[in-house]
Design a protein around this motif. Sequence first.
Motif, PDB file in Angstrom:
ATOM      1  N   GLU A  47       0.824  -1.215   0.000  1.00 20.87           N
ATOM      2  CA  GLU A  47       0.000   0.000   0.000  1.00 20.87           C
ATOM      3  C   GLU A  47       0.855   1.260   0.000  1.00 20.87           C
ATOM      4  N   THR A  48       1.969   1.234   0.714  1.00 24.15           N
ATOM      5  CA  THR A  48       2.871   2.396   0.704  1.00 24.15           C
ATOM      6  C   THR A  48       3.395   2.631  -0.703  1.00 24.15           C
ATOM      7  N   LEU A  49       3.811   1.585  -1.380  1.00 24.64           N
ATOM      8  CA  LEU A  49       4.291   1.708  -2.755  1.00 24.64           C
ATOM      9  C   LEU A  49       3.170   2.189  -3.679  1.00 24.64           C
ATOM     10  N   ASP A  50       1.980   1.600  -3.542  1.00 26.44           N
ATOM     11  CA  ASP A  50       0.856   1.976  -4.407  1.00 26.44           C
ATOM     12  C   ASP A  50       0.455   3.437  -4.227  1.00 26.44           C
ATOM     13  N   GLU A  51       0.444   3.917  -2.976  1.00 29.76           N
ATOM     14  CA  GLU A  51      -0.011   5.282  -2.698  1.00 29.76           C
ATOM     15  C   GLU A  51       1.051   6.341  -2.935  1.00 29.76           C
ATOM     16  N   THR A  52       2.341   5.988  -2.712  1.00 29.07           N
ATOM     17  CA  THR A  52       3.384   7.021  -2.680  1.00 29.07           C
ATOM     18  C   THR A  52       4.561   6.789  -3.621  1.00 29.07           C
ATOM     19  N   ARG A  53       4.637   5.614  -4.240  1.00 30.65           N
ATOM     20  CA  ARG A  53       5.779   5.205  -5.068  1.00 30.65           C
ATOM     21  C   ARG A  53       7.079   5.093  -4.272  1.00 30.65           C
ATOM     22  N   VAL A  54       6.953   4.977  -2.956  1.00 33.10           N
ATOM     23  CA  VAL A  54       8.118   4.792  -2.095  1.00 33.10           C
ATOM     24  C   VAL A  54       8.240   3.304  -1.754  1.00 33.10           C
ATOM     25  N   HIS A  55       9.422   2.755  -2.024  1.00 32.05           N
ATOM     26  CA  HIS A  55       9.733   1.374  -1.666  1.00 32.05           C
ATOM     27  C   HIS A  55      10.259   1.387  -0.230  1.00 32.05           C
ATOM     28  N   CYS A  56       9.732   0.486   0.594  1.00 32.59           N
ATOM     29  CA  CYS A  56      10.184   0.423   1.976  1.00 32.59           C
ATOM     30  C   CYS A  56      10.324  -1.028   2.400  1.00 32.59           C
ATOM     31  N   ALA A  57      11.078  -1.224   3.474  1.00 28.81           N
ATOM     32  CA  ALA A  57      11.280  -2.563   4.036  1.00 28.81           C
ATOM     33  C   ALA A  57      10.819  -2.563   5.483  1.00 28.81           C
ATOM     34  N   LEU A  58      10.156  -3.619   5.852  1.00 27.47           N
ATOM     35  CA  LEU A  58       9.644  -3.769   7.206  1.00 27.47           C
ATOM     36  C   LEU A  58      10.794  -3.821   8.204  1.00 27.47           C
ATOM     37  N   ARG A  59      10.726  -2.979   9.207  1.00 29.87           N
ATOM     38  CA  ARG A  59      11.729  -2.997  10.273  1.00 29.87           C
ATOM     39  C   ARG A  59      11.171  -3.732  11.492  1.00 29.87           C
ATOM     40  N   LYS A  60       9.960  -3.314  11.944  1.00 36.69           N
ATOM     41  CA  LYS A  60       9.352  -4.034  13.066  1.00 36.69           C
ATOM     42  C   LYS A  60       7.872  -3.698  13.197  1.00 36.69           C
ATOM     43  N   HIS A  61       7.159  -4.600  13.837  1.00 35.25           N
ATOM     44  CA  HIS A  61       5.745  -4.417  14.146  1.00 35.25           C
ATOM     45  C   HIS A  61       5.672  -3.560  15.406  1.00 35.25           C
ATOM     46  N   LEU A  62       4.920  -2.465  15.367  1.00 30.88           N
ATOM     47  CA  LEU A  62       4.813  -1.563  16.508  1.00 30.88           C
ATOM     48  C   LEU A  62       3.644  -1.906  17.422  1.00 30.88           C
ATOM     49  N   GLY A  63       2.755  -2.771  16.953  1.00 32.41           N
ATOM     50  CA  GLY A  63       1.605  -3.153  17.759  1.00 32.41           C
ATOM     51  C   GLY A  63       0.304  -2.903  17.020  1.00 32.41           C
ATOM     52  N   ASN A  64      -0.810  -3.082  17.742  1.00 32.29           N
ATOM     53  CA  ASN A  64      -2.111  -2.848  17.126  1.00 32.29           C
ATOM     54  C   ASN A  64      -3.051  -2.220  18.135  1.00 32.29           C
ATOM     55  N   ARG A  65      -4.108  -1.622  17.643  1.00 31.58           N
ATOM     56  CA  ARG A  65      -5.143  -1.019  18.480  1.00 31.58           C
ATOM     57  C   ARG A  65      -6.392  -0.804  17.649  1.00 31.58           C
ATOM     58  N   LEU A  66      -7.493  -0.602  18.341  1.00 27.08           N
ATOM     59  CA  LEU A  66      -8.698  -0.128  17.672  1.00 27.08           C
ATOM     60  C   LEU A  66      -8.511   1.370  17.505  1.00 27.08           C
ATOM     61  N   HIS A  67      -8.580   1.847  16.270  1.00 30.26           N
ATOM     62  CA  HIS A  67      -8.345   3.270  16.020  1.00 30.26           C
ATOM     63  C   HIS A  67      -9.403   4.092  16.745  1.00 30.26           C
ATOM     64  N   PRO A  68      -8.980   5.144  17.482  1.00 26.30           N
ATOM     65  CA  PRO A  68      -9.933   5.917  18.281  1.00 26.30           C
ATOM     66  C   PRO A  68     -11.002   6.647  17.466  1.00 26.30           C
ATOM     67  N   ALA A  69     -10.690   6.999  16.226  1.00 24.70           N
ATOM     68  CA  ALA A  69     -11.664   7.735  15.407  1.00 24.70           C
ATOM     69  C   ALA A  69     -12.574   6.811  14.612  1.00 24.70           C
ATOM     70  N   THR A  70     -12.037   5.670  14.166  1.00 26.63           N
ATOM     71  CA  THR A  70     -12.807   4.809  13.264  1.00 26.63           C
ATOM     72  C   THR A  70     -13.289   3.508  13.901  1.00 26.63           C
ATOM     73  N   GLY A  71     -12.638   3.081  14.980  1.00 24.89           N
ATOM     74  CA  GLY A  71     -12.983   1.807  15.592  1.00 24.89           C
ATOM     75  C   GLY A  71     -12.458   0.608  14.831  1.00 24.89           C
ATOM     76  N   VAL A  72     -11.661   0.837  13.793  1.00 29.99           N
ATOM     77  CA  VAL A  72     -11.094  -0.234  12.973  1.00 29.99           C
ATOM     78  C   VAL A  72      -9.814  -0.753  13.631  1.00 29.99           C
ATOM     79  N   LEU A  73      -9.614  -2.077  13.602  1.00 28.13           N
ATOM     80  CA  LEU A  73      -8.380  -2.657  14.124  1.00 28.13           C
ATOM     81  C   LEU A  73      -7.233  -2.298  13.183  1.00 28.13           C
ATOM     82  N   CYS A  74      -6.205  -1.648  13.731  1.00 31.46           N
ATOM     83  CA  CYS A  74      -5.060  -1.200  12.934  1.00 31.46           C
ATOM     84  C   CYS A  74      -3.792  -1.878  13.416  1.00 31.46           C
TER      85      CYS A  74
END
Length: 126
Positions: A47-74
């Motif tokens: 998605e980062t590449l599709d939206e921004t044309r920036v290639h990136c590599a995963l460094r680490k998982h920062l965690g997850n939460r229910l987003h406070p504005a949307t209630g979606v699991l992020c």
Amino acid sequence: MAITVVIHDSDLLLVCRRDSDAAGITWQFPAGGIKPGGKAETTTVRETLDETRVHCALRKHLGNRLHPATGVLCEYFLCEYLAGEATNSDAAENTDVMWVLRNAVPRFISVHTIFPPVLAVLEEQT
């Protein structure tokens, strides 16, 4: 939802998302929906590449939460910039893409809504 925090030296990548509410547009980190059966790790890089044309590599998982504005699991991921010039390549969803100094991110995204592990990334010294 997979959310990507891309670092490049002292900068972080932000997208200005079109919004359907009265606010109009909001700045946020690149993000994308995880398809059924898909992996969050793959989604965040794609998605980062599709939206921004920036290639990136995963460094680490920062965690997850229910987003406070949307209630979606992020799922939040810290990624390292590899290549590419930040470009708005998804004009239907975004109005702009840019690199922002870590300490300037709160000018674009309210500190009160930023996931605490992401805040820790903003506070790291480069």
